[in-house]
Design a protein around this motif. Structure first.
Motif, short mmCIF file in Angstrom:
data_model
loop_
_atom_site.label_atom_id
_atom_site.label_comp_id
_atom_site.label_asym_id
_atom_site.label_seq_id
_atom_site.Cartn_x
_atom_site.Cartn_y
_atom_site.Cartn_z
N LEU A 81 0.50 9.48 -11.82
CA LEU A 81 -0.41 9.59 -10.69
C LEU A 81 -0.26 8.32 -9.87
O LEU A 81 -0.61 7.24 -10.34
CB LEU A 81 -1.85 9.77 -11.17
N VAL A 82 0.29 8.44 -8.67
CA VAL A 82 0.54 7.28 -7.81
C VAL A 82 -0.58 7.18 -6.79
O VAL A 82 -0.80 8.10 -6.00
CB VAL A 82 1.90 7.41 -7.10
N ASN A 83 -1.29 6.05 -6.82
CA ASN A 83 -2.40 5.81 -5.90
C ASN A 83 -2.01 4.72 -4.91
O ASN A 83 -1.66 3.61 -5.31
CB ASN A 83 -3.65 5.40 -6.70
N LEU A 84 -2.06 5.05 -3.62
CA LEU A 84 -1.82 4.07 -2.57
C LEU A 84 -3.16 3.56 -2.08
O LEU A 84 -4.01 4.34 -1.63
CB LEU A 84 -1.04 4.71 -1.42
N TRP A 85 -3.37 2.26 -2.16
CA TRP A 85 -4.67 1.68 -1.86
C TRP A 85 -4.49 0.33 -1.20
O TRP A 85 -3.38 -0.18 -1.08
CB TRP A 85 -5.46 1.51 -3.16
N ALA A 86 -5.60 -0.26 -0.77
CA ALA A 86 -5.58 -1.61 -0.22
C ALA A 86 -6.96 -2.23 -0.42
O ALA A 86 -7.98 -1.53 -0.47
CB ALA A 86 -5.23 -1.58 1.27
N CYS A 92 -10.94 3.12 -1.10
CA CYS A 92 -9.97 2.72 -2.12
C CYS A 92 -10.66 1.88 -3.20
O CYS A 92 -10.49 2.12 -4.40
CB CYS A 92 -8.84 1.89 -1.52
N VAL A 93 -11.43 0.90 -2.74
CA VAL A 93 -12.11 -0.01 -3.66
C VAL A 93 -13.11 0.76 -4.52
O VAL A 93 -13.22 0.53 -5.73
CB VAL A 93 -12.81 -1.13 -2.87
N ILE A 94 -13.83 1.70 -3.91
CA ILE A 94 -14.84 2.46 -4.62
C ILE A 94 -14.23 3.31 -5.73
O ILE A 94 -14.79 3.42 -6.83
CB ILE A 94 -15.63 3.35 -3.64
N VAL A 112 -1.10 6.13 -14.69
CA VAL A 112 -1.73 5.93 -13.39
C VAL A 112 -1.19 4.63 -12.79
O VAL A 112 -1.34 3.56 -13.38
CB VAL A 112 -3.27 5.86 -13.51
N LEU A 113 -0.54 4.75 -11.63
CA LEU A 113 0.03 3.60 -10.95
C LEU A 113 -0.72 3.34 -9.65
O LEU A 113 -0.71 4.18 -8.74
CB LEU A 113 1.51 3.84 -10.62
N THR A 114 -1.40 2.22 -9.56
CA THR A 114 -2.06 1.82 -8.32
C THR A 114 -1.14 0.84 -7.60
O THR A 114 -0.85 -0.24 -8.12
CB THR A 114 -3.42 1.18 -8.61
N ILE A 115 -0.67 1.23 -6.42
CA ILE A 115 0.31 0.43 -5.69
C ILE A 115 -0.32 -0.04 -4.38
O ILE A 115 -0.59 0.75 -3.48
CB ILE A 115 1.61 1.23 -5.44
N LEU A 156 -3.25 6.60 6.66
CA LEU A 156 -4.49 6.98 6.01
C LEU A 156 -4.48 6.58 4.53
O LEU A 156 -3.54 6.89 3.81
CB LEU A 156 -4.69 8.49 6.12
N LEU A 157 -5.52 5.87 4.10
CA LEU A 157 -5.68 5.47 2.70
C LEU A 157 -7.11 5.77 2.26
O LEU A 157 -8.01 5.78 3.10
CB LEU A 157 -5.39 3.98 2.53
N PRO A 158 -7.31 6.01 0.96
CA PRO A 158 -6.31 6.12 -0.09
C PRO A 158 -5.59 7.47 -0.06
O PRO A 158 -6.12 8.46 0.44
CB PRO A 158 -7.14 5.99 -1.37
#
Length: 201
Positions: A81-86, A92-94, A112-115, A156-158
């Motif tokens: 599961l790839v998560n794109l966040w900032a 994203c933070v929530i 789970v990969l948070t990138i 658009l994120l996440p």
């Protein structure tokens, strides 16, 4: 095809997602604010599950963490599961603690990969992680926003994408999502079983 996601997702997603058009100064101010205390979560994160891009391949991109360790997406041989966040993106933070809980719940079955898509990379990601007690999430960095360009409509994120063991997309969620809810865990588990059955057929 990537830009067609705007036709699939309702306009209400704008309330549950951030875009990167604000530039680096906005990233800096939000990152500093998030380092001290995460904003309180809303009752729900109304991310939308989309299957319109099923079959899209996980790109063979390489990323590093702050310690210089390397992650090659092309070499992954298990569901991910790839998560794109900032750090500057409130939804994203929530959802990060929920992703951490999901990673623990499905440990051994799903990675789970948070990138991070922060252009300042480790400078803001390391303090963010240091202020939080994540047990399973790792600090992968994508300061060039290569994954956001490939998978996010207009920055658009996440954006979170489930890939099977062969690197084929199963589903994605644009916007924040309650990843550790019973519904989300069941949805992900069922999708993995379904994908395994199709792959083994």
């Amino acid at each position: 095809m990537i830009r067609s996601i705007a036709l699939v997702l309702p306009a209400a997603l704008a309330l549950a997602a951030c875009d990167s058009g604000a530039g680096e100064p906005a990233q800096e101010s939000a990152a500093n604010a998030g380092a001290s205390e995460a904003p309180p979560p809303p009752p729900q994160l109304p991310g939308q599950v989309v299957r319109a891009f099923a079959g899209t391949e996980l790109p063979p991109l390489t990323f590093n963490d702050p310690e210089g360790n390397t992650l090659n997406l092309g070499e992954l041989d298990s569901p991910v599961l790839v998560n794109l966040w900032a750090t500057w993106c409130a939804p994203c933070v929530i959802e990060m603690p929920a992703l951490d809980n999901l990673a623990g719940e499905l440990e051994g079955d799903l990675k789970v990969l948070t990138i991070s898509q922060d252009v300042r990379g480790a400078e803001v990601v390391q303090p963010f992680f240091a202020a939080r007690d994540f047990q399973y999430l790792e600090q992968w960095l994508d300061p060039e926003n290569e994954l956001a360009l490939a998978f996010s409509d207009g920055g658009l994120l996440p954006v979170t994408i489930l890939f099977d063991a062969e690197g084929k997309e199963i589903l994605r969620v644009a916007g924040g999502y309650e990843w550790d809810s019973e519904e989300a865990i069941a949805r992900v588990s069922e999708a993995l079983v379904e994908a395994e059955g199709v792959g083994g057929a």
